[in-house]
Design a protein around this motif. Sequence first.
Motif, PDB file in Angstrom:
ATOM      1  N   LEU A  23      26.956  10.830 -33.349  1.00 41.65           N
ATOM      2  CA  LEU A  23      26.062  10.925 -32.193  1.00 41.65           C
ATOM      3  C   LEU A  23      24.707  11.498 -32.597  1.00 41.65           C
ATOM      4  O   LEU A  23      23.663  11.043 -32.115  1.00 41.65           O
ATOM      5  N   LEU A  24      24.729  12.493 -33.477  1.00 43.46           N
ATOM      6  CA  LEU A  24      23.473  13.085 -33.933  1.00 43.46           C
ATOM      7  C   LEU A  24      22.669  12.089 -34.769  1.00 43.46           C
ATOM      8  O   LEU A  24      21.441  11.975 -34.616  1.00 43.46           O
ATOM      9  N   ILE A  25      23.362  11.363 -35.639  1.00 49.50           N
ATOM     10  CA  ILE A  25      22.681  10.356 -36.462  1.00 49.50           C
ATOM     11  C   ILE A  25      22.147   9.234 -35.583  1.00 49.50           C
ATOM     12  O   ILE A  25      21.070   8.681 -35.838  1.00 49.50           O
ATOM     13  N   PHE A  26      22.884   8.903 -34.525  1.00 45.15           N
ATOM     14  CA  PHE A  26      22.411   7.910 -33.557  1.00 45.15           C
ATOM     15  C   PHE A  26      21.032   8.303 -33.031  1.00 45.15           C
ATOM     16  O   PHE A  26      20.111   7.480 -32.972  1.00 45.15           O
ATOM     17  N   GLY A  27      20.893   9.574 -32.654  1.00 44.61           N
ATOM     18  CA  GLY A  27      19.621  10.037 -32.119  1.00 44.61           C
ATOM     19  C   GLY A  27      18.511  10.013 -33.153  1.00 44.61           C
ATOM     20  O   GLY A  27      17.375   9.613 -32.857  1.00 44.61           O
ATOM     21  N   VAL A  28      18.832  10.427 -34.372  1.00 49.41           N
ATOM     22  CA  VAL A  28      17.819  10.452 -35.439  1.00 49.41           C
ATOM     23  C   VAL A  28      17.340   9.037 -35.757  1.00 49.41           C
ATOM     24  O   VAL A  28      16.131   8.777 -35.849  1.00 49.41           O
ATOM     25  N   VAL A  29      18.284   8.123 -35.933  1.00 47.29           N
ATOM     26  CA  VAL A  29      17.924   6.738 -36.272  1.00 47.29           C
ATOM     27  C   VAL A  29      17.156   6.083 -35.130  1.00 47.29           C
ATOM     28  O   VAL A  29      16.176   5.362 -35.349  1.00 47.29           O
ATOM     29  N   ARG A  30      17.568   6.349 -33.913  1.00 52.23           N
ATOM     30  CA  ARG A  30      16.964   5.688 -32.754  1.00 52.23           C
ATOM     31  C   ARG A  30      15.585   6.247 -32.415  1.00 52.23           C
ATOM     32  O   ARG A  30      14.652   5.483 -32.127  1.00 52.23           O
ATOM     33  N   TYR A  31      15.456   7.569 -32.460  1.00 52.21           N
ATOM     34  CA  TYR A  31      14.225   8.178 -31.970  1.00 52.21           C
ATOM     35  C   TYR A  31      13.277   8.653 -33.066  1.00 52.21           C
ATOM     36  O   TYR A  31      12.069   8.709 -32.845  1.00 52.21           O
ATOM     37  N   PHE A  32      13.812   8.998 -34.230  1.00 49.54           N
ATOM     38  CA  PHE A  32      12.930   9.430 -35.321  1.00 49.54           C
ATOM     39  C   PHE A  32      12.455   8.237 -36.148  1.00 49.54           C
ATOM     40  O   PHE A  32      11.269   8.102 -36.440  1.00 49.54           O
ATOM     41  N   ILE A  86      30.563  11.724 -20.997  1.00 54.17           N
ATOM     42  CA  ILE A  86      29.480  10.749 -20.821  1.00 54.17           C
ATOM     43  C   ILE A  86      28.220  11.447 -20.320  1.00 54.17           C
ATOM     44  O   ILE A  86      27.110  11.196 -20.809  1.00 54.17           O
ATOM     45  N   PHE A  87      28.395  12.354 -19.358  1.00 52.42           N
ATOM     46  CA  PHE A  87      27.248  13.080 -18.814  1.00 52.42           C
ATOM     47  C   PHE A  87      26.683  14.065 -19.846  1.00 52.42           C
ATOM     48  O   PHE A  87      25.469  14.261 -19.920  1.00 52.42           O
ATOM     49  N   ASP A  88      27.575  14.662 -20.631  1.00 53.39           N
ATOM     50  CA  ASP A  88      27.105  15.569 -21.678  1.00 53.39           C
ATOM     51  C   ASP A  88      26.350  14.803 -22.764  1.00 53.39           C
ATOM     52  O   ASP A  88      25.394  15.326 -23.352  1.00 53.39           O
ATOM     53  N   PHE A  89      26.781  13.571 -23.028  1.00 54.90           N
ATOM     54  CA  PHE A  89      26.059  12.753 -24.003  1.00 54.90           C
ATOM     55  C   PHE A  89      24.661  12.415 -23.491  1.00 54.90           C
ATOM     56  O   PHE A  89      23.687  12.427 -24.260  1.00 54.90           O
ATOM     57  N   MET A  90      24.560  12.119 -22.205  1.00 54.82           N
ATOM     58  CA  MET A  90      23.249  11.828 -21.624  1.00 54.82           C
ATOM     59  C   MET A  90      22.338  13.050 -21.738  1.00 54.82           C
ATOM     60  O   MET A  90      21.132  12.923 -22.001  1.00 54.82           O
ATOM     61  N   LYS A  91      22.926  14.224 -21.552  1.00 60.30           N
ATOM     62  CA  LYS A  91      22.161  15.464 -21.692  1.00 60.30           C
ATOM     63  C   LYS A  91      21.732  15.665 -23.144  1.00 60.30           C
ATOM     64  O   LYS A  91      20.588  16.061 -23.419  1.00 60.30           O
ATOM     65  N   LEU A  92      22.651  15.393 -24.076  1.00 60.94           N
ATOM     66  CA  LEU A  92      22.333  15.489 -25.502  1.00 60.94           C
ATOM     67  C   LEU A  92      21.249  14.489 -25.881  1.00 60.94           C
ATOM     68  O   LEU A  92      20.340  14.811 -26.660  1.00 60.94           O
ATOM     69  N   ASP A  93      21.333  13.298 -25.323  1.00 64.73           N
ATOM     70  CA  ASP A  93      20.349  12.256 -25.617  1.00 64.73           C
ATOM     71  C   ASP A  93      18.952  12.684 -25.180  1.00 64.73           C
ATOM     72  O   ASP A  93      17.974  12.495 -25.916  1.00 64.73           O
ATOM     73  N   ARG A  94      18.856  13.280 -23.999  1.00 65.72           N
ATOM     74  CA  ARG A  94      17.551  13.767 -23.531  1.00 65.72           C
ATOM     75  C   ARG A  94      17.039  14.894 -24.420  1.00 65.72           C
ATOM     76  O   ARG A  94      15.843  14.971 -24.721  1.00 65.72           O
ATOM     77  N   TRP A  95      17.952  15.767 -24.836  1.00 60.47           N
ATOM     78  CA  TRP A  95      17.562  16.879 -25.709  1.00 60.47           C
ATOM     79  C   TRP A  95      17.031  16.361 -27.040  1.00 60.47           C
ATOM     80  O   TRP A  95      16.015  16.851 -27.545  1.00 60.47           O
TER      81      TRP A  95
END
Length: 214
Positions: A23-32, A86-95
């Motif tokens: 999940l963390l790598i998802f955010g890095v690849v997608r947003y960074f 699912i809701f916590d993931f959405m919160k993590l995604d925004r963070w």
Amino acid sequence: MGLLLNYQWEIFIALEIISVLSLLIFGVVRYFFNKQKRSLLFLLLFIILLILEALLGLMIYQETGEISTFLIIITVFVLYACTFGIFDFMKLDRWMRQKIGNWRGVQLLTEKDIRIMDRQKDPKYIAKKYRRSSTVHLIIFASLQAAFWIYGTGGTSELLDYLKDLSWIGTENVAETPYANDTIYRISMIWGLIFIIDFIWSWSYTIFPASKKN
């Protein structure tokens, strides 16, 4: 199968660690790195790992034929991932969008995201949210426990006796409890402990409200 039984905890923990990392790598690849399509591979990996956890629990149950602590925990994790997770993931995604956006010097949050994040800093909103969730948890817990007790005692005539004398809680002899079998009893005891902690924690936001975060 013997390998799974001997190393079930190690396998489960490894799957959980890889799931969080995916999940963390998802955010890095997608947003960074701004790789939208490639990032979905890590989200897919998370889903595959979740399925593997469920299969692991199923295989352990088929081999042992009992509801063990391990099986209860893995069930809780899988159910959480499919519901509140699912809701916590959405919160993590925004963070992640907020942090990575700050690093890149770009705005990755939408106006709706900003409104949601501001609202989640409001102590009144937080307290209200936890009151609702704890009330729902209370209703579900009480309803299912009543059903378990009625099923275990064969009616409602003995329920009051068990409520008046709670000395049976924690006993190793399921015959002394209002539950039909050891499996339901063990699940209920663990759930009861989780419920008490969750209920106290949830209402602490109302009893001891925090100041609004900046």
